[in-house]
Write an enzyme that holds these catalytic residues in place. Structure first.
Site, short mmCIF file in Angstrom:
data_model
loop_
_atom_site.label_atom_id
_atom_site.label_comp_id
_atom_site.label_asym_id
_atom_site.label_seq_id
_atom_site.Cartn_x
_atom_site.Cartn_y
_atom_site.Cartn_z
CB CYS A 27 -0.95 -0.02 1.17
SG CYS A 27 -2.38 -1.04 0.84
CG HIS B 16 -4.70 -4.04 2.13
ND1 HIS B 16 -3.47 -4.32 2.21
CD2 HIS B 16 -5.36 -5.11 2.91
CE1 HIS B 16 -2.99 -5.14 3.08
NE2 HIS B 16 -4.18 -5.65 3.38
CG ASN C 230 4.03 -17.63 -3.37
OD1 ASN C 230 3.94 -18.69 -3.85
ND2 ASN C 230 5.09 -16.81 -3.76
N GLY D 239 4.57 -19.59 1.24
CA GLY D 239 5.68 -18.77 1.18
C GLY D 239 5.32 -17.42 1.11
CB THR E 159 7.04 -12.62 2.50
OG1 THR E 159 7.30 -12.06 1.18
CG2 THR E 159 7.93 -13.88 2.52
CG HIS F 181 -1.33 -5.41 -0.98
ND1 HIS F 181 -1.65 -4.03 -0.77
CD2 HIS F 181 -1.70 -5.59 -2.27
CE1 HIS F 181 -2.33 -3.38 -1.73
NE2 HIS F 181 -2.40 -4.18 -2.75
CG HIS G 113 2.20 -10.21 -3.99
ND1 HIS G 113 2.03 -10.11 -2.77
CD2 HIS G 113 3.41 -11.09 -4.30
CE1 HIS G 113 2.68 -10.88 -2.16
NE2 HIS G 113 3.56 -11.55 -3.13
CG HIS H 103 5.90 -13.63 -7.55
ND1 HIS H 103 6.96 -12.94 -7.00
CD2 HIS H 103 5.03 -13.66 -6.52
CE1 HIS H 103 6.72 -13.02 -5.86
NE2 HIS H 103 5.57 -13.51 -5.19
P1 5GP Z 1 5.79 -13.33 -1.71
O1 5GP Z 1 6.97 -14.04 -0.99
O2 5GP Z 1 4.93 -12.53 -0.40
O3 5GP Z 1 5.06 -14.13 -2.58
O4 5GP Z 1 6.33 -12.21 -2.37
C1 5GP Z 1 7.00 -10.95 -1.84
C2 5GP Z 1 7.95 -10.36 -2.97
O5 5GP Z 1 7.97 -9.04 -2.64
C3 5GP Z 1 9.28 -11.00 -2.93
O6 5GP Z 1 9.65 -11.50 -4.22
C4 5GP Z 1 10.18 -10.01 -2.48
O7 5GP Z 1 11.48 -9.93 -3.06
C5 5GP Z 1 9.16 -8.74 -2.94
N1 5GP Z 1 9.52 -7.51 -1.87
C6 5GP Z 1 9.75 -7.45 -0.59
N2 5GP Z 1 9.90 -6.00 -0.05
C7 5GP Z 1 9.68 -5.53 -1.31
C8 5GP Z 1 10.17 -4.04 -1.83
O8 5GP Z 1 10.21 -3.05 -0.67
N3 5GP Z 1 10.50 -3.38 -2.88
C9 5GP Z 1 9.98 -4.44 -3.88
N4 5GP Z 1 10.15 -3.76 -5.19
N5 5GP Z 1 9.84 -5.71 -3.71
C10 5GP Z 1 9.77 -6.17 -2.33
ZN ZN Z 2 -1.78 -3.44 1.14
#
Ligand code: 5GP
Ligand code: ZN
Length: 114
Positions: free
Chosen positions: A7, A46, A87, A93, A95, A98, A100, A102
């Site tokens: 956000c 969100h 994810n 996994g 992390t 919010h 998203h 990939h």
């Molecule tokens: P998840 O593991 O939740 O599916 O993916 C989270 C993604 O967010 C990860 O690939 C991580 O590298 C990316 N990420 C985490 N913090 C930041 C940030 O501050 N800026 C950007 N551009 N990506 C982030």
């Molecule tokens: Zn959010």
């Protein structure tokens, strides 16, 4: 959501490398790219993860996927191909809580989980 990293990125409070934006969607480069092209495509609204989406969000989920196809074209990876991953939750996994997607491309991704 005040404490949500994505956000804050959408609002410009945390810097990001934007690749696409429309009324519904914001997309930016992943800070730790897992492929030559690694873009995170997020709804401006969100939603913490897929579990939290409702029927009211069906249009939004479609908008996200339309944006993904536009971004793939814009980045020139639509012909060779790309992978889209979401994810949801701890075992997957996730992390950042919010929603998203990939968008990964620019290399052969042989390994498939499904
Ligand atoms: P998840 O593991 O939740 O599916 O993916 C989270 C993604 O967010 C990860 O690939 C991580 O590298 C990316 N990420 C985490 N913090 C930041 C940030 O501050 N800026 C950007 N551009 N990506 C982030
Ligand atoms: Zn959010």
């Amino acid at each position: 959501m005040e404490d949500c990293l994505f956000c804050k990125i959408i609002k410009g409070e945390v810097p990001s490398n934007k690749v696409y934006e429309d009324d519904y969607v914001y997309a930016f480069k992943d800070i730790e790219p897992a492929a030559p092209v690694h873009v995170l495509v997020v709804p401006k609204k969100h939603i913490s993860c897929l579990n939290e989406m409702t029927e009211d969000d069906e249009l939004l989920i479609g908008k996200i996927h339309t944006a993904i196809t536009k971004i793939a074209k814009q980045l020139g990876v639509d012909e060779k191909g790309y992978r889209v991953i979401n994810n949801c939750g701890k075992d997957a996994g996730q992390t950042v809580m919010h929603l998203h997607f990939h968008l990964l491309a620019g290399m052969e991704m042989g390994e498939k989980i499904v």
